[in-house]
Scaffold this motif. Structure first.
Motif, PDB file in Angstrom:
ATOM      1  N   ASP A 256       0.829  -1.209   0.000  1.00  0.00           N
ATOM      2  CA  ASP A 256       0.000   0.000   0.000  1.00  0.00           C
ATOM      3  C   ASP A 256       0.863   1.259   0.000  1.00  0.00           C
ATOM      4  N   GLN A 257       1.887   1.255   0.844  1.00  0.00           N
ATOM      5  CA  GLN A 257       2.762   2.425   0.908  1.00  0.00           C
ATOM      6  C   GLN A 257       3.506   2.626  -0.402  1.00  0.00           C
ATOM      7  N   TRP A 258       3.939   1.517  -1.003  1.00  0.00           N
ATOM      8  CA  TRP A 258       4.628   1.586  -2.297  1.00  0.00           C
ATOM      9  C   TRP A 258       3.696   2.134  -3.376  1.00  0.00           C
ATOM     10  N   VAL A 259       2.456   1.653  -3.426  1.00  0.00           N
ATOM     11  CA  VAL A 259       1.481   2.164  -4.402  1.00  0.00           C
ATOM     12  C   VAL A 259       1.242   3.652  -4.174  1.00  0.00           C
ATOM     13  N   HIS A 260       1.071   4.025  -2.917  1.00  0.00           N
ATOM     14  CA  HIS A 260       0.821   5.431  -2.578  1.00  0.00           C
ATOM     15  C   HIS A 260       1.941   6.332  -3.101  1.00  0.00           C
ATOM     16  N   LEU A 261       3.175   5.908  -2.905  1.00  0.00           N
ATOM     17  CA  LEU A 261       4.315   6.722  -3.323  1.00  0.00           C
ATOM     18  C   LEU A 261       4.476   6.742  -4.841  1.00  0.00           C
ATOM     19  N   THR A 262       4.404   5.575  -5.472  1.00  0.00           N
ATOM     20  CA  THR A 262       4.672   5.501  -6.909  1.00  0.00           C
ATOM     21  C   THR A 262       3.587   6.157  -7.757  1.00  0.00           C
ATOM     22  N   THR A 263       2.369   6.240  -7.236  1.00  0.00           N
ATOM     23  CA  THR A 263       1.314   6.906  -7.994  1.00  0.00           C
ATOM     24  C   THR A 263       1.317   8.410  -7.772  1.00  0.00           C
ATOM     25  N   ARG A 264       2.194   8.882  -6.905  1.00  0.00           N
ATOM     26  CA  ARG A 264       2.259  10.307  -6.621  1.00  0.00           C
ATOM     27  C   ARG A 264       3.614  10.931  -6.945  1.00  0.00           C
ATOM     28  N   ASP A 265       4.642  10.112  -7.093  1.00  0.00           N
ATOM     29  CA  ASP A 265       5.967  10.680  -7.358  1.00  0.00           C
ATOM     30  C   ASP A 265       6.360  10.613  -8.837  1.00  0.00           C
ATOM     31  N   GLY A 266       5.418  10.219  -9.697  1.00  0.00           N
ATOM     32  CA  GLY A 266       5.680  10.176 -11.128  1.00  0.00           C
ATOM     33  C   GLY A 266       6.122   8.826 -11.658  1.00  0.00           C
ATOM     34  N   THR A 267       6.351   7.856 -10.777  1.00  0.00           N
ATOM     35  CA  THR A 267       6.818   6.539 -11.226  1.00  0.00           C
ATOM     36  C   THR A 267       5.776   5.854 -12.105  1.00  0.00           C
ATOM     37  N   TYR A 268       4.556   5.744 -11.619  1.00  0.00           N
ATOM     38  CA  TYR A 268       3.504   5.082 -12.399  1.00  0.00           C
ATOM     39  C   TYR A 268       3.253   5.846 -13.702  1.00  0.00           C
ATOM     40  N   GLY A 270       5.282   7.604 -15.398  1.00  0.00           N
ATOM     41  CA  GLY A 270       6.386   7.368 -16.322  1.00  0.00           C
ATOM     42  C   GLY A 270       6.265   6.028 -17.026  1.00  0.00           C
ATOM     43  N   PHE A 271       5.798   4.995 -16.324  1.00  0.00           N
ATOM     44  CA  PHE A 271       5.606   3.689 -16.948  1.00  0.00           C
ATOM     45  C   PHE A 271       4.412   3.694 -17.902  1.00  0.00           C
ATOM     46  N   ALA A 272       3.399   4.520 -17.597  1.00  0.00           N
ATOM     47  CA  ALA A 272       2.182   4.533 -18.411  1.00  0.00           C
ATOM     48  C   ALA A 272       2.324   5.338 -19.691  1.00  0.00           C
ATOM     49  N   GLU A 273       3.145   6.350 -19.690  1.00  0.00           N
ATOM     50  CA  GLU A 273       3.228   7.285 -20.824  1.00  0.00           C
ATOM     51  C   GLU A 273       3.559   6.612 -22.163  1.00  0.00           C
ATOM     52  N   PRO A 274       4.496   5.669 -22.229  1.00  0.00           N
ATOM     53  CA  PRO A 274       4.783   5.033 -23.529  1.00  0.00           C
ATOM     54  C   PRO A 274       3.585   4.301 -24.118  1.00  0.00           C
ATOM     55  N   TRP A 275       2.673   3.848 -23.274  1.00  0.00           N
ATOM     56  CA  TRP A 275       1.495   3.120 -23.742  1.00  0.00           C
ATOM     57  C   TRP A 275       0.354   4.060 -24.114  1.00  0.00           C
ATOM     58  N   GLN A 276       0.499   5.319 -23.776  1.00  0.00           N
ATOM     59  CA  GLN A 276      -0.566   6.284 -24.069  1.00  0.00           C
ATOM     60  C   GLN A 276      -0.258   7.130 -25.296  1.00  0.00           C
ATOM     61  N   SER A 277       0.973   7.069 -25.780  1.00  0.00           N
ATOM     62  CA  SER A 277       1.364   7.900 -26.925  1.00  0.00           C
ATOM     63  C   SER A 277       1.085   7.182 -28.248  1.00  0.00           C
TER      64      SER A 277
END
Length: 277
Positions: A256-268, A270-277
């Protein structure tokens, strides 16, 4: 007066005797906590995974943009594949991807074949009866995708659920469950391969599919003939989260803590952007 004095003296004598007896008695001990079966306290994946050196991840490999297994190389890609590698690295280990299907996902997970389930998994109460979920990382919902020439014909459930309309679904997941719960007049076609199911619509062998809005957006980019229909105004509300073993609160809190951080610090993102372009 003599009676009161005698009673008082007797009370003092009794108190002194009780105090002495209590002081000389063996000290009371607290009963030890019961050990878990096997004679030791319950282990948590937060400790077991680093010792093992591998985070085992159940994933279907057929649900882009979250998880995809290349049929030629066997390599996995996707937003949640990158997230799995990131979670594993945070624990000092590597991710090992365990192939499953939507039909077998919960059985494989509860059988202990993996430590976490990842790959666009929707939160449902049926799944929550058998496992924990992490903090959600995405809000989603069921929306249609159809040939662009027909997009106005299938922009509501009422229009879709008409005799002669062919609704295609992949088996075992929430797409099939949603279709069976809402389709009474249209024909439901089950297609076993979620990687090729959209080709069936392009080829005219099916008319429409209802899946998560995030998937309709991605598949519309892969197939110019197809249009995502109102993906930001889906028929349902749903959340995506990661599947965790029931009873392991320590691992759940860490995830939970990892999800909280990665969805707010740009990690998620960054992983999603290549699939959205």
């Amino acid at each position: 007066m003599r009676r009161r004095t005698a009673v008082a003296a007797l009370a003092l004598t009794f108190t002194a005797a009780f105090t002495t007896a209590t002081a000389t008695a063996a000290p009371a001990t607290t009963a030890p906590a019961k050990a878990a079966p096997g004679g030791h306290s319950k282990a948590t994946l937060l400790d077991k995974v680093p010792r093992r050196g591998v985070l085992r991840v159940c994933t279907t490999g057929d649900y882009r943009p979250f998880t995809y297994k290349d049929p030629k190389t066997g390599a996995y890609t996707g937003i949640d594949i990158d997230m799995a590698k990131h979670l594993a690295a945070s624990l000092g280990v590597k991710a090992d991807f365990v192939a499953t299907t939507w039909t077998k996902l919960m059985d494989d997970f509860t059988a202990g074949k993996c430590d976490i389930g990842m790959g666009g998994i929707s939160v449902t109460l049926a799944r929550a009866q058998k496992a924990y979920f992490s903090e959600p990382y995405l809000v989603d919902g069921k929306a249609p995708i159809a040939r662009c020439a027909d997009k106005d014909k299938y922009d509501s459930l009422a229009k879709i659920d008409q005799a002669g309309v062919r609704v295609i679904v992949n088996p075992g997941g929430t797409n099939e469950k949603f279709a069976k719960a809402n389709i009474r007049n249209a024909t439901i076609i089950t297609h076993p391969d979620n990687n090729t199911i959209f080709d069936e619509i392009v080829a005219g062998r099916a008319d429409v599919m209802m899946t998560d809005g995030s998937e309709t957006k991605y598949q519309a980019k892969l197939h110019p003939e197809l249009c995502a229909i109102n993906p930001d105004k889906p028929f349902t509300f749903a959340e995506k989260a990661y599947l965790l073993p029931r009873g392991d609160e320590e691992f759940q809190e860490y995830t939970d803590q990892w999800v909280h951080l990665t969805t707010r610090d740009g990690t998620y993102k960054g992983f999603a952007e290549p699939w959205q372009s």
